[in-house]
Design an enzyme around this catalytic site. Structure first.
Site, PDB file in Angstrom:
ATOM      1  N   GLU A  46       0.870  -1.169   0.000  1.00 24.69           N
ATOM      2  CA  GLU A  46       0.000   0.000   0.000  1.00 24.69           C
ATOM      3  C   GLU A  46       0.914   1.228   0.000  1.00 24.69           C
ATOM      4  OE1 GLU A  46      -2.826   0.314   3.212  1.00 24.69           O
ATOM      5  OE2 GLU A  46      -3.617   2.198   2.391  1.00 24.69           O
ATOM      6  N   ARG A 273       5.488 -13.111   9.514  1.00 28.90           N
ATOM      7  CA  ARG A 273       6.089 -11.820   9.218  1.00 28.90           C
ATOM      8  C   ARG A 273       7.409 -11.671   9.964  1.00 28.90           C
ATOM      9  NH1 ARG A 273       2.193  -7.919   9.071  1.00 28.90           N
ATOM     10  NH2 ARG A 273       3.612  -6.225   9.474  1.00 28.90           N
ATOM     11  N   LYS A 283       4.004   0.696  10.085  1.00 27.83           N
ATOM     12  CA  LYS A 283       4.136   1.894   9.252  1.00 27.83           C
ATOM     13  C   LYS A 283       3.584   3.115   9.967  1.00 27.83           C
ATOM     14  CE  LYS A 283       2.850   0.014   5.091  1.00 27.83           C
ATOM     15  NZ  LYS A 283       2.426   0.053   3.685  1.00 27.83           N
TER      16      LYS A 283
HETATM   17  P1  ATP Z   1      -0.374  -1.678   6.735  1.00 26.25           P
HETATM   18  O1  ATP Z   1      -1.226  -2.699   6.015  1.00 26.25           O
HETATM   19  O2  ATP Z   1      -0.567  -1.621   8.200  1.00 26.25           O
HETATM   20  O3  ATP Z   1      -0.348  -0.350   6.086  1.00 26.25           O
HETATM   21  P2  ATP Z   1       1.817  -3.408   6.022  1.00 26.25           P
HETATM   22  O4  ATP Z   1       3.139  -3.387   6.685  1.00 26.25           O
HETATM   23  O5  ATP Z   1       0.981  -4.634   6.032  1.00 26.25           O
HETATM   24  O6  ATP Z   1       1.090  -2.190   6.649  1.00 26.25           O
HETATM   25  P3  ATP Z   1       1.575  -3.363   3.153  1.00 26.25           P
HETATM   26  O7  ATP Z   1       1.986  -2.280   2.227  1.00 26.25           O
HETATM   27  O8  ATP Z   1       0.139  -3.754   3.181  1.00 26.25           O
HETATM   28  O9  ATP Z   1       2.034  -2.908   4.575  1.00 26.25           O
HETATM   29  O10 ATP Z   1       2.477  -4.629   2.925  1.00 26.25           O
HETATM   30  C1  ATP Z   1       2.747  -5.176   1.670  1.00 26.25           C
HETATM   31  C2  ATP Z   1       3.131  -6.617   1.832  1.00 26.25           C
HETATM   32  O11 ATP Z   1       4.250  -6.757   2.680  1.00 26.25           O
HETATM   33  C3  ATP Z   1       2.004  -7.437   2.418  1.00 26.25           C
HETATM   34  O12 ATP Z   1       1.879  -8.621   1.658  1.00 26.25           O
HETATM   35  C4  ATP Z   1       2.456  -7.729   3.810  1.00 26.25           C
HETATM   36  O13 ATP Z   1       1.981  -8.967   4.243  1.00 26.25           O
HETATM   37  C5  ATP Z   1       3.985  -7.714   3.678  1.00 26.25           C
HETATM   38  N1  ATP Z   1       4.605  -7.339   4.942  1.00 26.25           N
HETATM   39  C6  ATP Z   1       4.378  -6.226   5.658  1.00 26.25           C
HETATM   40  N2  ATP Z   1       5.080  -6.251   6.815  1.00 26.25           N
HETATM   41  C7  ATP Z   1       5.789  -7.403   6.819  1.00 26.25           C
HETATM   42  C8  ATP Z   1       6.709  -8.006   7.732  1.00 26.25           C
HETATM   43  N3  ATP Z   1       7.043  -7.414   8.892  1.00 26.25           N
HETATM   44  N4  ATP Z   1       7.233  -9.205   7.408  1.00 26.25           N
HETATM   45  C9  ATP Z   1       6.906  -9.803   6.245  1.00 26.25           C
HETATM   46  N5  ATP Z   1       6.051  -9.295   5.346  1.00 26.25           N
HETATM   47  C10 ATP Z   1       5.491  -8.101   5.619  1.00 26.25           C
END
Ligand code: ATP
Ligand code: MG
Length: 571
Positions: A46, A273, A283
């Site tokens: 995102e 994760r 984030k």
């Molecule tokens: P949010 O959804 O709270 O804005 P997010 O960290 O999930 O934050 P995204 O941009 O939705 O951010 O993440 C993109 C991809 O990265 C998703 O598939 C998510 O599962 C993966 N991702 C995010 N944080 C982690 C992490 N700490 N370890 C592994 N994969 C991650």
């Protein structure tokens, strides 16, 4: 879609053994000929912040598995919430994925590309009596949700007529209603064991313009109504995400049921994760650190962002090796940041150019060395790397050494410089301390030594050995620099677990130390370009910061030579 058609793995199961569990699932699907033998993954950030090392783990999985089996990986910006999203983030995300060493070719997509299709699907579901407009507030809806053990209550608007629902949804999108006044919900099951099935929200009203679609839309799909369908529209076969989406999977499948036929359907697979000690990965928190000026920006070298790590001097190889080491499982874990640091040292040891810098200088005068004489000594650029070559370094009567490398009254096993002691100046001569000069306050201003002219390390028969070897820089040739020494941004092992405390209170007040008046050898100054990796001998790994100019050299310490932190902790 033919380009991502993959040759089915050999019948022999032996090659499956070395695969992680996600790769094994993919391997089985390919072998079973699912989806016409295609493999297509996606990385779905995102654009509401910069990528961090956790995202790197997802990127290595999504692009890595496609690479491994000859499939393709899409980059899809999951831009369904215009309130938080921005093109600044889109550009940064692209840069970071490229830096990690992956490429999506021409497969750059946006969830917003699918807004028309998603809207049409919503209309269809309304017409089929599978969706309805709810006029309740989000608080009222939440109150009716029930608990995992008690069923929810049906909304009083649940049984509206199709006509009324169509009319209201269209008017929601025309901008007739206020944000929060109405939502579109799927008519599923208010008594389901899975809370996500209790009439999930499909659409909400948002009036902030979108960074790509402007003011075209006033209704925006929720994650659960956008993600799976976007996968489907793109031809994604394996939608790999993190464990928090496990409870969403049945809903993912449920919405896919509405559009898929028997020839193709995407499937969701979840892995654990990345969580790192002494780090926050949310984030929202990272954004707060930036917005509140608690760090210098998204690329502050203390940040766990990819751009922060890059600025700090971490290499993409180190990041990828680290991710490889920790692997992928189905269980949440907290990984030690020391493992990441180990991978960084390991890679920098192989590639960093050795050079000399003195962080906390004190002057040594070699009283029996001729005034005005300059010799050049030859230094290995990198003994770990064949063909790395050598560079020359000037030696003269006055040199700088580290203040910590001298002690007037040393303890027994102090092998560095002390009155009457001999040490070797690396690559040059053995010197012996004869005198200590102090100012009126008793601070040491100069150390006087004599040198042994027959002890040059390059001279034949220079085999004479002493216990200590010091790094040094010729005073007349030294160039001033600033160095920035970093420590962990948080002083609590697992900040995310401290739910009672504000994460700001757990910031390490000593995470940045700026040192000026550092003396570097001319070779360092001449090569102080962004991206150059140095090992300042005996000190650590350093790289020029973006702020560095020829007139004001600035270096980031990427990492110290040894993991001193663990030692301190063990005391
Ligand atoms: P949010 O959804 O709270 O804005 P997010 O960290 O999930 O934050 P995204 O941009 O939705 O951010 O993440 C993109 C991809 O990265 C998703 O598939 C998510 O599962 C993966 N991702 C995010 N944080 C982690 C992490 N700490 N370890 C592994 N994969 C991650
Ligand atoms: Mg997310």
């Amino acid at each position: 879609m033919e380009e991502n058609k993959v040759a089915a793995p050999e019948a022999d199961n032996s090659e499956k053994k070395g695969l992680n569990f996600v790769e094994q699932i993919v391997w089985d699907d390919l072998k079973a000929g699912k989806n016409g033998g295609r493999l297509n993954t996606r990385f779905p950030p995102e654009p509401n912040g910069y990528l961090h090392i956790g995202h790197a783990k997802a990127i290595c999985m999504d692009f890595g598995v496609a690479e491994k089996f000859g499939g393709t990986c899409n980059l899809r910006f999951d831009d369904t919430n215009p309130v938080k999203e921005d093109v600044e983030y889109v550009d940064a995300i692209r840069d970071d994925i490229h830096w990690l060493g992956f490429d999506w070719g021409d497969r750059e997509y946006y969830a917003s590309d699918y807004f028309p299709k998603l809207y049409d699907l919503a209309i269809r579901l309304i017409k089929e009596g599978k969706a309805y407009v709810d006029d309740q507030t989000s608080e009222e809806i939440a109150a009716q949700k029930g608990t995992p053990t008690t069923p929810g209550t049906e909304s009083p608007y649940r049984n509206r007529s199709v006509e009324e629902n169509l009319d209201l949804f269209q008017r929601m999108n025309a901008g007739e209603f206020d944000e929060g006044s109405r939502v579109l919900r799927a008519k599923l099951d208010m008594a389901s064991d899975n809370m996500h099935f209790r009439d999930p929200i499909m659409y909400r009203i948002i009036k902030t313009p979108h960074h790509r679609t402007g003011t075209t839309w006033k209704v925006y799909p929720m994650y659960d109504f956008a993600h799976g369908q976007s996968d489907y529209f793109e031809g994604v076969t394996h939608s790999i995400c993190t464990l928090e989406f496990v409870p969403h999977r049945p809903l993912y499948d449920r919405f896919i049921d509405e559009i898929a036929d028997e020839t193709y359907r995407p499937r969701q697979i979840e892995f654990n994760r990345l969580n790192l000690t002494y780090t926050v990965m949310s984030k929202r928190k990272l954004l707060a650190l930036v917005k509140e000026g608690l760090v210098a920006g998204w690329d502050d070298p203390r940040m766990p962002t990819i751009c922060g790590l890059r600025r700090r001097g971490y290499t993409n190889t180190a990041v990828r090796n680290f991710i490889n080491t920790i692997g992928y499982t189905k269980y949440e874990a907290l990984n030690s940041v020391s493992l990441l640091e180990h991978a960084v040292r390991d890679d920098l040891n192989k590639i960093a150019t050795r050079a000399m810098a003195v962080i906390n200088p004190v002057k040594v005068v070699i009283t029996n060395y001729p005034e005005g004489k300059v010799e050049t000594v030859t230094m290995d650029n990198n003994p770990e790397q064949e063909g790395a070559g050598v560079h020359e370094m000037p030696f003269s009567r006055e040199v700088y050494i580290e203040r910590e490398d001298f002690m007037e009254n040393p303890p027994k096993k102090f092998f560095r410089l002390a009155p009457g002691n001999e040490v070797r100046l690396k690559g040059a001569y053995i010197v012996k301390c004869t005198d200590v000069i102090k100012d009126a306050d008793g601070n040491i201003t100069e150390i006087h030594c004599t040198y042994d002219p027959d002890s040059h390390s390059g001279a034949p028969g220079a085999a004479r050995k002493v216990k200590g070897t010091l790094h040094w820089v010729s005073a007349a040739h030294a160039i001033d620099a600033e160095v920035r020494l970093y420590d962990r941004l948080f002083n609590v092992e697992n900040p995310a677990a401290e739910t009672e405390r504000d994460f700001r209170d757990m910031l390490n007040p000593d995470s940045l130390k700026v040192v000026t008046g550092v003396k570097v050898e001319p070779f360092i100054a001449a090569n102080a370009k962004t991206g150059t990796k140095f090992q300042f001998q005996r000190i650590g790994y350093f790289t020029p910061d973006y702020d560095s100019t020829p007139d004001h050299l600035v270096f980031n310490r990427t990492i110290a030579l040894k993991d001193t932190w663990e030692k301190v902790k063990g005391k």
